[in-house]
Design a protein around this motif. Sequence first.
Motif, PDB file in Angstrom:
ATOM      1  N   GLN A   1      53.721   3.140  19.786  1.00  0.00           N
ATOM      2  CA  GLN A   1      53.402   1.963  18.975  1.00  0.00           C
ATOM      3  C   GLN A   1      52.186   2.198  18.071  1.00  0.00           C
ATOM      4  OE1 GLN A   1      53.114  -1.252  21.752  1.00  0.00           O
ATOM      5  NE2 GLN A   1      55.315  -1.348  22.048  1.00  0.00           N
ATOM      6  N   VAL A   2      52.183   3.364  17.426  1.00  0.00           N
ATOM      7  CA  VAL A   2      51.151   3.705  16.456  1.00  0.00           C
ATOM      8  C   VAL A   2      51.739   3.439  15.071  1.00  0.00           C
ATOM      9  CG1 VAL A   2      49.708   5.587  15.576  1.00  0.00           C
ATOM     10  CG2 VAL A   2      50.244   5.460  18.005  1.00  0.00           C
ATOM     11  N   PRO A   3      50.959   2.905  14.138  1.00  0.00           N
ATOM     12  CA  PRO A   3      51.491   2.590  12.806  1.00  0.00           C
ATOM     13  C   PRO A   3      52.073   3.829  12.110  1.00  0.00           C
ATOM     14  CG  PRO A   3      49.316   1.637  13.070  1.00  0.00           C
ATOM     15  CD  PRO A   3      49.561   2.493  14.273  1.00  0.00           C
ATOM     16  N   PRO A   4      53.172   3.645  11.367  1.00  0.00           N
ATOM     17  CA  PRO A   4      53.835   4.767  10.703  1.00  0.00           C
ATOM     18  C   PRO A   4      52.961   5.489   9.683  1.00  0.00           C
ATOM     19  CG  PRO A   4      55.169   2.776  10.528  1.00  0.00           C
ATOM     20  CD  PRO A   4      53.904   2.399  11.196  1.00  0.00           C
ATOM     21  N   VAL A   5      52.028   4.780   9.078  1.00  0.00           N
ATOM     22  CA  VAL A   5      51.159   5.414   8.090  1.00  0.00           C
ATOM     23  C   VAL A   5      50.368   6.550   8.730  1.00  0.00           C
ATOM     24  CG1 VAL A   5      49.179   5.022   6.586  1.00  0.00           C
ATOM     25  CG2 VAL A   5      51.003   3.346   6.683  1.00  0.00           C
ATOM     26  N   LEU A   6      49.923   6.348   9.965  1.00  0.00           N
ATOM     27  CA  LEU A   6      49.211   7.411  10.669  1.00  0.00           C
ATOM     28  C   LEU A   6      50.119   8.596  10.950  1.00  0.00           C
ATOM     29  CD1 LEU A   6      47.008   5.371  13.158  1.00  0.00           C
ATOM     30  CD2 LEU A   6      46.334   6.463  11.030  1.00  0.00           C
ATOM     31  N   GLY A   7      51.390   8.320  11.186  1.00  0.00           N
ATOM     32  CA  GLY A   7      52.349   9.403  11.387  1.00  0.00           C
ATOM     33  C   GLY A   7      52.490  10.268  10.151  1.00  0.00           C
ATOM     34  N   PHE A   8      52.550   9.632   8.978  1.00  0.00           N
ATOM     35  CA  PHE A   8      52.640  10.392   7.741  1.00  0.00           C
ATOM     36  C   PHE A   8      51.353  11.177   7.488  1.00  0.00           C
ATOM     37  CE2 PHE A   8      55.951   7.202   6.596  1.00  0.00           C
ATOM     38  CZ  PHE A   8      56.997   8.110   6.455  1.00  0.00           C
ATOM     39  N   LEU A   9      50.221  10.591   7.823  1.00  0.00           N
ATOM     40  CA  LEU A   9      48.954  11.302   7.650  1.00  0.00           C
ATOM     41  C   LEU A   9      48.868  12.525   8.563  1.00  0.00           C
ATOM     42  CD1 LEU A   9      46.456   8.330   7.309  1.00  0.00           C
ATOM     43  CD2 LEU A   9      47.162   9.929   5.532  1.00  0.00           C
ATOM     44  N   VAL A  10      49.301  12.368   9.800  1.00  0.00           N
ATOM     45  CA  VAL A  10      49.281  13.489  10.736  1.00  0.00           C
ATOM     46  C   VAL A  10      50.239  14.581  10.265  1.00  0.00           C
ATOM     47  CG1 VAL A  10      49.922  14.178  13.087  1.00  0.00           C
ATOM     48  CG2 VAL A  10      48.507  12.158  12.712  1.00  0.00           C
ATOM     49  N   THR A  11      51.410  14.190   9.779  1.00  0.00           N
ATOM     50  CA  THR A  11      52.358  15.174   9.251  1.00  0.00           C
ATOM     51  C   THR A  11      51.745  15.939   8.094  1.00  0.00           C
ATOM     52  OG1 THR A  11      54.223  13.782   9.889  1.00  0.00           O
ATOM     53  CG2 THR A  11      54.638  15.479   8.245  1.00  0.00           C
ATOM     54  N   GLY A  12      51.075  15.235   7.208  1.00  0.00           N
ATOM     55  CA  GLY A  12      50.423  15.890   6.081  1.00  0.00           C
ATOM     56  C   GLY A  12      49.324  16.836   6.515  1.00  0.00           C
ATOM     57  N   MET A  13      48.588  16.453   7.550  1.00  0.00           N
ATOM     58  CA  MET A  13      47.521  17.329   8.035  1.00  0.00           C
ATOM     59  C   MET A  13      48.086  18.561   8.733  1.00  0.00           C
ATOM     60  SD  MET A  13      44.432  14.874   9.338  1.00  0.00           S
ATOM     61  CE  MET A  13      45.390  14.032  10.569  1.00  0.00           C
ATOM     62  N   LEU A  14      49.169  18.403   9.484  1.00  0.00           N
ATOM     63  CA  LEU A  14      49.723  19.535  10.222  1.00  0.00           C
ATOM     64  C   LEU A  14      50.445  20.522   9.315  1.00  0.00           C
ATOM     65  CD1 LEU A  14      51.080  17.774  13.428  1.00  0.00           C
ATOM     66  CD2 LEU A  14      49.048  19.189  13.195  1.00  0.00           C
ATOM     67  N   ILE A  15      51.230  20.018   8.389  1.00  0.00           N
ATOM     68  CA  ILE A  15      51.972  20.915   7.495  1.00  0.00           C
ATOM     69  C   ILE A  15      51.166  21.150   6.228  1.00  0.00           C
ATOM     70  CG2 ILE A  15      54.006  21.171   6.075  1.00  0.00           C
ATOM     71  CD1 ILE A  15      55.605  19.810   8.174  1.00  0.00           C
TER      72      ILE A  15
END
Length: 55
Positions: free
Chosen positions: A27-41
């Motif tokens: 239940q973490v906001p999707p915006v944080l998911g996109f930010l984490v994806t951007g940081m990892l890749i």
Amino acid sequence: MVSSLLANVDVLLGFAILILTIFYRFQVPPVLGFLVTGMLIGHMGLVFSMEDRMN
């Protein structure tokens, strides 16, 4: 060149879906998911994959 760009976009979107699925379960906001994806890749991850294809 276009096919390598599409392959990179596919990898990025696939990874984003994976991260968003994990974040949704916690239940973490999707915006944080996109930010984490951007940081990892990030942009350097795509550059490394393009360099492998050019050599």
